[in-house]
Design an enzyme around this catalytic site. Structure first.
Site, PDB file in Angstrom:
ATOM      1  N   SER A 226      25.537  27.504  -0.345  1.00 58.28           N
ATOM      2  CA  SER A 226      25.901  27.080  -1.571  1.00 58.28           C
ATOM      3  C   SER A 226      25.381  28.027  -2.444  1.00 58.28           C
ATOM      4  O   SER A 226      24.434  29.090  -2.143  1.00 58.28           O
ATOM      5  CB  SER A 226      25.222  25.645  -2.030  1.00 58.28           C
ATOM      6  OG  SER A 226      23.889  25.581  -1.901  1.00 58.28           O
TER       7      SER A 226
ATOM      8  N   ASP B 156      30.057  28.689  -0.051  1.00 55.50           N
ATOM      9  CA  ASP B 156      30.637  27.303  -0.809  1.00 55.50           C
ATOM     10  C   ASP B 156      30.551  27.624  -2.381  1.00 55.50           C
ATOM     11  O   ASP B 156      29.495  28.116  -2.943  1.00 55.50           O
ATOM     12  CB  ASP B 156      29.466  26.193  -0.508  1.00 55.50           C
ATOM     13  CG  ASP B 156      29.943  24.808  -1.027  1.00 55.50           C
ATOM     14  OD1 ASP B 156      31.325  24.552  -0.964  1.00 55.50           O
ATOM     15  OD2 ASP B 156      29.152  24.165  -1.419  1.00 55.50           O
ATOM     16  N   HIS B 157      31.666  27.435  -2.909  1.00 55.87           N
ATOM     17  CA  HIS B 157      31.779  27.593  -4.455  1.00 55.87           C
ATOM     18  C   HIS B 157      31.620  29.213  -4.675  1.00 55.87           C
ATOM     19  O   HIS B 157      30.913  29.543  -5.853  1.00 55.87           O
ATOM     20  CB  HIS B 157      30.816  26.748  -5.419  1.00 55.87           C
ATOM     21  CG  HIS B 157      31.357  25.142  -5.128  1.00 55.87           C
ATOM     22  ND1 HIS B 157      32.505  24.870  -5.799  1.00 55.87           N
ATOM     23  CD2 HIS B 157      30.885  24.224  -4.485  1.00 55.87           C
ATOM     24  CE1 HIS B 157      32.696  23.542  -5.368  1.00 55.87           C
ATOM     25  NE2 HIS B 157      31.683  23.170  -4.675  1.00 55.87           N
TER      26      HIS B 157
ATOM     27  N   GLU C 246      40.015  26.861  -5.264  1.00 58.60           N
ATOM     28  CA  GLU C 246      40.002  25.497  -6.039  1.00 58.60           C
ATOM     29  C   GLU C 246      41.040  25.403  -7.029  1.00 58.60           C
ATOM     30  O   GLU C 246      41.023  26.316  -7.806  1.00 58.60           O
ATOM     31  CB  GLU C 246      38.455  25.219  -6.105  1.00 58.60           C
ATOM     32  CG  GLU C 246      38.545  23.865  -6.885  1.00 58.60           C
ATOM     33  CD  GLU C 246      36.932  23.296  -7.012  1.00 58.60           C
ATOM     34  OE1 GLU C 246      36.180  23.768  -6.356  1.00 58.60           O
ATOM     35  OE2 GLU C 246      36.439  22.401  -8.033  1.00 58.60           O
TER      36      GLU C 246
ATOM     37  N   ASN D 231      33.077  18.208   2.485  1.00 55.90           N
ATOM     38  CA  ASN D 231      31.864  18.787   2.185  1.00 55.90           C
ATOM     39  C   ASN D 231      31.003  17.851   2.015  1.00 55.90           C
ATOM     40  O   ASN D 231      31.115  16.714   1.452  1.00 55.90           O
ATOM     41  CB  ASN D 231      32.031  19.681   0.893  1.00 55.90           C
ATOM     42  CG  ASN D 231      32.799  20.796   1.044  1.00 55.90           C
ATOM     43  OD1 ASN D 231      33.408  21.076   1.998  1.00 55.90           O
ATOM     44  ND2 ASN D 231      32.853  21.785   0.068  1.00 55.90           N
TER      45      ASN D 231
END
Ligand code: G3H
Ligand code: ZN
Length: 309
Positions: free
Chosen positions: A50, A82-83, A134, A230
């Protein structure tokens, strides 16, 4: 075995109606817990780095731990960003050997999200690495967050179809009722919306913020097209509970390994519970051999290049 990419595993999950656990790891004990349980359960697994983990451990360190853990087992392990916060960060992760990327443009104006996601996809696909995008926005939990706000941020199915066609994304994170970082399981998912998105955008769908979602909703979501789930907060809760129990049980102990070993065990049980719930136990066969450098995708030089880094 070497890291594998996420694409074929998620497509198999979509077809066979199970979900792959995508677990966030911030330290060695969490990485070990996730990968050891995957091995014990014969499950494919995604280990996620992350934004917080990058700040805490550093990109190379976080990636290095996951690569080593994967080499020690014979089930498919994916290293996923992640992100991802920018185009540049995605490129840095490609270079660091990530086998799955994410660009999160959910806070950007729609056209900007399309443009950057598309650019990340073009470059990542050139070396065979898949990209999660996303659309809509999975909110961060805060005491004042209202149901109305969660609803307003949900993914529009119509727009999702167009977004995927324009960007070339390999999987899509959708906002369907979950909220990041909830400590209790009380969020309800809009299952109808998941099915509607799936009808318009035929690709693996990703659920973020699963720690706060009711178990029955997770099961229904998997039947409707969610195939990557997730999990972060639930594992952090287990880890911290281990530390607290360890400190309470051995108040005079000074060796941190005594506490960290308990935390690692607690995280293992949390991961096991999720892997079984998601139906991915016993599915290790689905990603076999499909790693960067294999003959079946264009990134044939990647492993060679990585060895120079
Ligand atoms: O990207 C990470 C996840 O969405 C984790 O959410 O902390 O609510 O499990 P969570
Ligand atoms: Zn998330």
């Amino acid at each position: 075995m070497p890291l594998v990419r996420s694409k074929e595993i998620l497509l198999a999950a979509l077809e066979q109606r199970f979900a792959v656990g995508a677990f966030n790891a911030n330290n060695m004990e969490q990485v070990q817990a996730i990968v050891e349980v995957a091995q014990e359960e014969r499950a494919p697994v995604i280990v996620q780095v992350s934004q917080g983990a990058i700040r805490y451990a550093g990109l190379e360190f976080a990636a290095g731990m996951v690569k080593i853990a994967a080499d020690l087992v014979d089930v498919p392990v994916v290293l996923h960003l992640d992100h991802g916060s920018s185009f540049e960060q995605n490129i840095r992760c490609l270079r660091a050997g990530f086998t799955s990327l994410m660009f999160d443009g959910s806070e950007l104006p729609y056209e900007e999200n399309v443009a950057i996601t598309k650019r990340v996809c073009e470059i990542a696909h050139a070396v065979g690495i898949p990209v999660e995008a996303e659309l809509g926005r999975v909110l961060q939990f805060a005491p004042g967050v209202t149901e109305e706000e969660v609803k307003r941020a949900m993914t529009d199915p119509e727009q999702a179809g167009e977004f995927v066609a324009r960007t070339g994304a390999d999987s899509l994170a959708v906002a369907v009722g979950s909220v990041h970082a909830m400590r209790e399981r009380r969020a309800r998912l809009d299952i109808e919306r998941i099915a509607a998105i799936r009808r318009r955008a035929n690709l693996p769908l990703v659920l973020h913020g699963s720690s706060g979602v009711k178990e029955e909703d997770l099961k229904e979501a998997i039947q409707s097209g969610i195939c990557k789930i997730n999990v972060a907060t639930y594992l952090n809760q287990a880890f911290t509970r281990g530390l607290k129990d360890g400190l309470a049980k051995h108040p005079d102990e000074v060796d941190p390994r005594k506490f960290l070993a308990i935390s690692r065990e607690y995280v293992k049980e949390a991961v096991r519970e999720k892997i079984r719930l998601f139906g991915s136990a016993g599915r290790a066969g689905v990603g076999g051999g499909l790693r960067p450098g294999s003959a079946r995708h264009p990134g044939t030089q990647l492993e060679k290049d990585e060895s120079k880094e």
